[in-house]
Motif scaffolding. Sequence first.
Motif, PDB file in Angstrom:
ATOM      1  N   LEU A   1      -4.513  -1.662  -7.024  1.00 35.54           N
ATOM      2  CA  LEU A   1      -2.959  -1.841  -6.357  1.00 35.54           C
ATOM      3  C   LEU A   1      -3.245  -1.606  -5.009  1.00 35.54           C
ATOM      4  O   LEU A   1      -3.771  -0.517  -4.355  1.00 35.54           O
ATOM      5  N   LYS A   2      -2.687  -2.606  -4.054  1.00 35.76           N
ATOM      6  CA  LYS A   2      -2.915  -2.542  -2.656  1.00 35.76           C
ATOM      7  C   LYS A   2      -1.353  -2.676  -2.124  1.00 35.76           C
ATOM      8  O   LYS A   2      -0.645  -3.613  -2.545  1.00 35.76           O
ATOM      9  N   VAL A   3      -0.851  -1.596  -1.445  1.00 35.00           N
ATOM     10  CA  VAL A   3       0.370  -1.663  -0.677  1.00 35.00           C
ATOM     11  C   VAL A   3       0.147  -1.748   0.736  1.00 35.00           C
ATOM     12  O   VAL A   3      -0.407  -1.014   1.256  1.00 35.00           O
ATOM     13  N   ASN A   4       0.833  -2.929   1.185  1.00 34.41           N
ATOM     14  CA  ASN A   4       0.681  -3.259   2.769  1.00 34.41           C
ATOM     15  C   ASN A   4      -0.682  -3.032   3.052  1.00 34.41           C
ATOM     16  O   ASN A   4      -1.359  -2.629   4.083  1.00 34.41           O
ATOM     17  N   ASP A   5      -1.630  -3.767   2.277  1.00 37.89           N
ATOM     18  CA  ASP A   5      -3.157  -3.690   2.534  1.00 37.89           C
ATOM     19  C   ASP A   5      -3.961  -2.443   2.225  1.00 37.89           C
ATOM     20  O   ASP A   5      -5.156  -2.415   2.927  1.00 37.89           O
ATOM     21  N   GLU A   6      -3.139  -1.386   1.869  1.00 36.18           N
ATOM     22  CA  GLU A   6      -3.707  -0.090   1.741  1.00 36.18           C
ATOM     23  C   GLU A   6      -4.009   0.273   0.265  1.00 36.18           C
ATOM     24  O   GLU A   6      -3.171  -0.271  -0.503  1.00 36.18           O
ATOM     25  N   ILE A   7      -4.944   0.601   0.053  1.00 31.38           N
ATOM     26  CA  ILE A   7      -5.570   0.834  -1.546  1.00 31.38           C
ATOM     27  C   ILE A   7      -4.627   2.096  -2.097  1.00 31.38           C
ATOM     28  O   ILE A   7      -4.807   3.151  -1.507  1.00 31.38           O
ATOM     29  N   TRP A   8      -3.987   1.804  -3.095  1.00 29.02           N
ATOM     30  CA  TRP A   8      -3.298   3.061  -3.835  1.00 29.02           C
ATOM     31  C   TRP A   8      -4.094   3.346  -4.998  1.00 29.02           C
ATOM     32  O   TRP A   8      -3.784   4.624  -5.344  1.00 29.02           O
ATOM     33  N   GLY A   9      -4.671   2.522  -5.558  1.00 30.84           N
ATOM     34  CA  GLY A   9      -5.409   3.172  -6.772  1.00 30.84           C
ATOM     35  C   GLY A   9      -5.676   2.074  -7.660  1.00 30.84           C
ATOM     36  O   GLY A   9      -5.230   1.055  -7.534  1.00 30.84           O
TER      37      GLY A   9
END
Length: 190
Positions: free
Chosen positions: A56-64
């Motif tokens: 999962l990426k949110v706003n191109d940041e990996i959340w996990g």
Amino acid sequence: MRCQDLNGKWLTLKDGDTYLVPDIPILEFMDDDKIIVYDFDKPWLNGHFHVSENVLKVNDEIWGKISFVDRDRLRLSMKGTTNGKDTVHHTEYARLLPTAMELEKEEIEKLSYRFKWNDEEGIISFNKEPSDIDDDLAFFLENIESVLFVSIYIKGVRETVLPIRRATLKGLELYGLPDKPYVVFAPTNK
């Protein structure tokens, strides 16, 4: 995994010692790859999400990395360090489902319930308004859309919420607990 599997609102599960920002995070995944993170019922972050190879990426940041415990419970795993050692941190989420109600909200508030989960037990007796808080601990019946929650306030601050799956004259079926059993029945206290 299909993004449609994520659609809806998900309550972040925490045990008593977990510190989160916002305090009661609820994630809402939408069809158009948008995500809203709420602090219980107030929008806290808007963004876009993408899932590729279960990451999962949110706003191109990996959340996990996402895995489903069951259809209505998911786990997000993220590598990190604890006390200088490599580890994997897990956060679980419960899908919020409409509460099946045989009683009106006002009727539920008039009753009290015996809660027992693992080593924790007590009586849930609802206060009517936040101004009714006399003690360090207070219970309120709150809702987000068609989902009812037992909201637990400590010293006037909402610390924990437990979604109600079913409300009957016999008691409340609560879910969203951080460990097994994930669902408990709190019978009406007679």
